[in-house]
Design a protein around this motif. Sequence first.
Motif, PDB file in Angstrom:
ATOM      1  N   ALA A  82       0.821  -1.206   0.000  1.00 32.46           N
ATOM      2  CA  ALA A  82       0.000   0.000   0.000  1.00 32.46           C
ATOM      3  C   ALA A  82       0.861   1.264   0.000  1.00 32.46           C
ATOM      4  O   ALA A  82       0.562   2.235  -0.703  1.00 32.46           O
ATOM      5  N   THR A  83       1.937   1.255   0.772  1.00 32.45           N
ATOM      6  CA  THR A  83       2.842   2.411   0.799  1.00 32.45           C
ATOM      7  C   THR A  83       3.446   2.660  -0.575  1.00 32.45           C
ATOM      8  O   THR A  83       3.520   3.805  -1.044  1.00 32.45           O
ATOM      9  N   ALA A  84       3.869   1.581  -1.243  1.00 37.47           N
ATOM     10  CA  ALA A  84       4.430   1.718  -2.594  1.00 37.47           C
ATOM     11  C   ALA A  84       3.379   2.244  -3.566  1.00 37.47           C
ATOM     12  O   ALA A  84       3.681   3.070  -4.438  1.00 37.47           O
ATOM     13  N   ALA A  85       2.136   1.777  -3.409  1.00 33.12           N
ATOM     14  CA  ALA A  85       1.066   2.227  -4.299  1.00 33.12           C
ATOM     15  C   ALA A  85       0.744   3.704  -4.073  1.00 33.12           C
ATOM     16  O   ALA A  85       0.557   4.471  -5.031  1.00 33.12           O
ATOM     17  N   ARG A  86       0.671   4.127  -2.823  1.00 28.29           N
ATOM     18  CA  ARG A  86       0.388   5.542  -2.529  1.00 28.29           C
ATOM     19  C   ARG A  86       1.462   6.446  -3.113  1.00 28.29           C
ATOM     20  O   ARG A  86       1.172   7.548  -3.600  1.00 28.29           O
ATOM     21  N   ALA A  87       2.694   5.983  -3.071  1.00 25.47           N
ATOM     22  CA  ALA A  87       3.807   6.785  -3.609  1.00 25.47           C
ATOM     23  C   ALA A  87       3.661   7.021  -5.111  1.00 25.47           C
ATOM     24  O   ALA A  87       4.225   7.972  -5.643  1.00 25.47           O
ATOM     25  N   LYS A  88       2.895   6.159  -5.781  1.00 29.05           N
ATOM     26  CA  LYS A  88       2.688   6.296  -7.219  1.00 29.05           C
ATOM     27  C   LYS A  88       1.340   6.930  -7.555  1.00 29.05           C
ATOM     28  O   LYS A  88       0.972   7.022  -8.728  1.00 29.05           O
ATOM     29  N   GLY A  89       0.602   7.352  -6.526  1.00 31.62           N
ATOM     30  CA  GLY A  89      -0.635   8.071  -6.778  1.00 31.62           C
ATOM     31  C   GLY A  89      -1.921   7.300  -6.594  1.00 31.62           C
ATOM     32  O   GLY A  89      -3.012   7.868  -6.694  1.00 31.62           O
ATOM     33  N   TRP A  90      -1.835   5.995  -6.303  1.00 31.74           N
ATOM     34  CA  TRP A  90      -3.033   5.206  -6.068  1.00 31.74           C
ATOM     35  C   TRP A  90      -3.633   5.565  -4.702  1.00 31.74           C
ATOM     36  O   TRP A  90      -2.910   5.918  -3.768  1.00 31.74           O
ATOM     37  N   ARG A  91      -4.938   5.452  -4.553  1.00 26.15           N
ATOM     38  CA  ARG A  91      -5.609   5.638  -3.258  1.00 26.15           C
ATOM     39  C   ARG A  91      -5.690   4.265  -2.581  1.00 26.15           C
ATOM     40  O   ARG A  91      -6.674   3.543  -2.704  1.00 26.15           O
ATOM     41  N   ALA A  92      -4.622   3.939  -1.888  1.00 18.48           N
ATOM     42  CA  ALA A  92      -4.403   2.553  -1.465  1.00 18.48           C
ATOM     43  C   ALA A  92      -4.866   2.284  -0.045  1.00 18.48           C
ATOM     44  O   ALA A  92      -4.686   3.103   0.863  1.00 18.48           O
ATOM     45  N   GLU A  93      -5.443   1.085   0.137  1.00 11.38           N
ATOM     46  CA  GLU A  93      -5.795   0.546   1.444  1.00 11.38           C
ATOM     47  C   GLU A  93      -5.093  -0.795   1.606  1.00 11.38           C
ATOM     48  O   GLU A  93      -4.939  -1.546   0.643  1.00 11.38           O
ATOM     49  N   ALA A  94      -4.688  -1.094   2.829  1.00 16.39           N
ATOM     50  CA  ALA A  94      -3.907  -2.306   3.085  1.00 16.39           C
ATOM     51  C   ALA A  94      -4.726  -3.383   3.771  1.00 16.39           C
ATOM     52  O   ALA A  94      -5.508  -3.109   4.685  1.00 16.39           O
ATOM     53  N   ALA A  95      -4.551  -4.623   3.325  1.00 11.40           N
ATOM     54  CA  ALA A  95      -5.082  -5.792   4.019  1.00 11.40           C
ATOM     55  C   ALA A  95      -4.002  -6.298   4.991  1.00 11.40           C
ATOM     56  O   ALA A  95      -3.020  -5.598   5.268  1.00 11.40           O
ATOM     57  N   ASP A  96      -4.168  -7.521   5.481  1.00  7.32           N
ATOM     58  CA  ASP A  96      -3.302  -8.018   6.556  1.00  7.32           C
ATOM     59  C   ASP A  96      -2.217  -8.982   6.106  1.00  7.32           C
ATOM     60  O   ASP A  96      -1.706  -9.773   6.898  1.00  7.32           O
ATOM     61  N   GLY A  97      -1.869  -8.947   4.811  1.00  3.11           N
ATOM     62  CA  GLY A  97      -0.654  -9.645   4.406  1.00  3.11           C
ATOM     63  C   GLY A  97      -0.827 -10.921   3.622  1.00  3.11           C
ATOM     64  O   GLY A  97       0.178 -11.541   3.266  1.00  3.11           O
ATOM     65  N   ASP A  98      -2.060 -11.342   3.334  1.00  4.29           N
ATOM     66  CA  ASP A  98      -2.212 -12.551   2.532  1.00  4.29           C
ATOM     67  C   ASP A  98      -3.452 -12.448   1.645  1.00  4.29           C
ATOM     68  O   ASP A  98      -4.240 -11.501   1.747  1.00  4.29           O
ATOM     69  N   ALA A  99      -3.614 -13.428   0.769  1.00  5.65           N
ATOM     70  CA  ALA A  99      -4.693 -13.383  -0.218  1.00  5.65           C
ATOM     71  C   ALA A  99      -6.067 -13.409   0.443  1.00  5.65           C
ATOM     72  O   ALA A  99      -6.996 -12.723  -0.009  1.00  5.65           O
ATOM     73  N   ASP A 100      -6.215 -14.191   1.511  1.00  6.23           N
ATOM     74  CA  ASP A 100      -7.522 -14.284   2.157  1.00  6.23           C
ATOM     75  C   ASP A 100      -7.927 -12.967   2.807  1.00  6.23           C
ATOM     76  O   ASP A 100      -9.092 -12.548   2.727  1.00  6.23           O
ATOM     77  N   SER A 101      -6.982 -12.306   3.464  1.00  3.32           N
ATOM     78  CA  SER A 101      -7.317 -11.018   4.085  1.00  3.32           C
ATOM     79  C   SER A 101      -7.567  -9.950   3.025  1.00  3.32           C
ATOM     80  O   SER A 101      -8.393  -9.049   3.222  1.00  3.32           O
ATOM     81  N   LEU A 102      -6.882 -10.044   1.899  1.00  5.40           N
ATOM     82  CA  LEU A 102      -7.107  -9.104   0.803  1.00  5.40           C
ATOM     83  C   LEU A 102      -8.512  -9.288   0.232  1.00  5.40           C
ATOM     84  O   LEU A 102      -9.243  -8.319  -0.018  1.00  5.40           O
ATOM     85  N   TYR A 103      -8.900 -10.535   0.027  1.00  5.44           N
ATOM     86  CA  TYR A 103     -10.257 -10.841  -0.445  1.00  5.44           C
ATOM     87  C   TYR A 103     -11.290 -10.292   0.536  1.00  5.44           C
ATOM     88  O   TYR A 103     -12.276  -9.648   0.152  1.00  5.44           O
ATOM     89  N   ALA A 104     -11.060 -10.530   1.821  1.00  7.78           N
ATOM     90  CA  ALA A 104     -12.007 -10.078   2.838  1.00  7.78           C
ATOM     91  C   ALA A 104     -12.109  -8.559   2.872  1.00  7.78           C
ATOM     92  O   ALA A 104     -13.204  -8.004   3.070  1.00  7.78           O
ATOM     93  N   ARG A 105     -10.976  -7.876   2.675  1.00  6.61           N
ATOM     94  CA  ARG A 105     -10.989  -6.409   2.707  1.00  6.61           C
ATOM     95  C   ARG A 105     -11.789  -5.849   1.536  1.00  6.61           C
ATOM     96  O   ARG A 105     -12.610  -4.932   1.698  1.00  6.61           O
ATOM     97  N   VAL A 106     -11.587  -6.399   0.346  1.00  5.99           N
ATOM     98  CA  VAL A 106     -12.354  -5.938  -0.814  1.00  5.99           C
ATOM     99  C   VAL A 106     -13.835  -6.235  -0.601  1.00  5.99           C
ATOM    100  O   VAL A 106     -14.701  -5.383  -0.847  1.00  5.99           O
ATOM    101  N   LEU A 107     -14.123  -7.416  -0.116  1.00  8.54           N
ATOM    102  CA  LEU A 107     -15.507  -7.817   0.106  1.00  8.54           C
ATOM    103  C   LEU A 107     -16.181  -6.889   1.117  1.00  8.54           C
ATOM    104  O   LEU A 107     -17.342  -6.472   0.932  1.00  8.54           O
ATOM    105  N   ALA A 108     -15.483  -6.527   2.176  1.00  6.98           N
ATOM    106  CA  ALA A 108     -16.048  -5.650   3.198  1.00  6.98           C
ATOM    107  C   ALA A 108     -16.319  -4.249   2.653  1.00  6.98           C
ATOM    108  O   ALA A 108     -17.323  -3.619   3.009  1.00  6.98           O
ATOM    109  N   ASP A 109     -15.447  -3.757   1.784  1.00  9.19           N
ATOM    110  CA  ASP A 109     -15.628  -2.423   1.209  1.00  9.19           C
ATOM    111  C   ASP A 109     -16.687  -2.411   0.111  1.00  9.19           C
ATOM    112  O   ASP A 109     -17.206  -1.345  -0.238  1.00  9.19           O
TER     113      ASP A 109
END
Length: 231
Positions: A82-109
């Motif tokens: 997420a930090t790398a993405a923000r540095a390039k202009g993306w509006r980034a949000e971070a999950a907890d470090g793995d594919a399952d938490s990333l899926y859950a974060r997108v699903l929750a949003d």
Amino acid sequence: MTDVTPLILLTRPLADAEGFAVLLAELGITAEVEISPIVEIVPSEAHVDLTDITGVIFSSRNAVAAVDGYDLPAWCVGEATATAARAKGWRAEAADGDADSLYARVLADAPKGPLLHIRGEVARGDLAGRLTKVGIQTHEVVVYRQEAHSLSKCAKTALMRENPVIAPLFSPRAAAQFASQGPYHAPLHVVVMSEAVRDALGDLPAETVVLAEKKEANAMAEAVAGLLDAG
């Protein structure tokens, strides 16, 4: 461990390994570090089409590095990505470090979509398929591939000596590849980022396998420091 200071063997892609070596130094670790990437990141030169895309998913910093920045929401696997993405202009949000938490974060949003998963050739979790199945249309594009490499001659020599070696391993793929090049003669102490990484080691003999407290590089570095402090 022993009275001999262990060698720290870093097998991540070169840029990631060098960054992790900096983290170790910032923690005051002065042990010798050997960098021997067993994966090389090779851009695929794929065209990334953001037409009608409402947000993107990044499951690695390598994916962020492979594309231009854009002012869109970006769901990222962890804080470093997420930090790398923000540095390039993306509006980034971070999950907890793995594919399952990333899926859950997108699903929750619950974004409207369509989304684009920007990823490497080898990825875990079938994020695009799972999200599309629950109604969040998600496409994917492969922007880099991970080419396997053998350990360097220096790394192999270190692993066959009697002096201890600490090997931090960040992904199941890296762990499986590292294990496939063993067994090793040196007393081996492994730090793993997740249970999946630990499982990928199979029956590789190791004196110690330590699970980092969080799925992030800082926690991995602190686990290495803990091993050294334990002596």
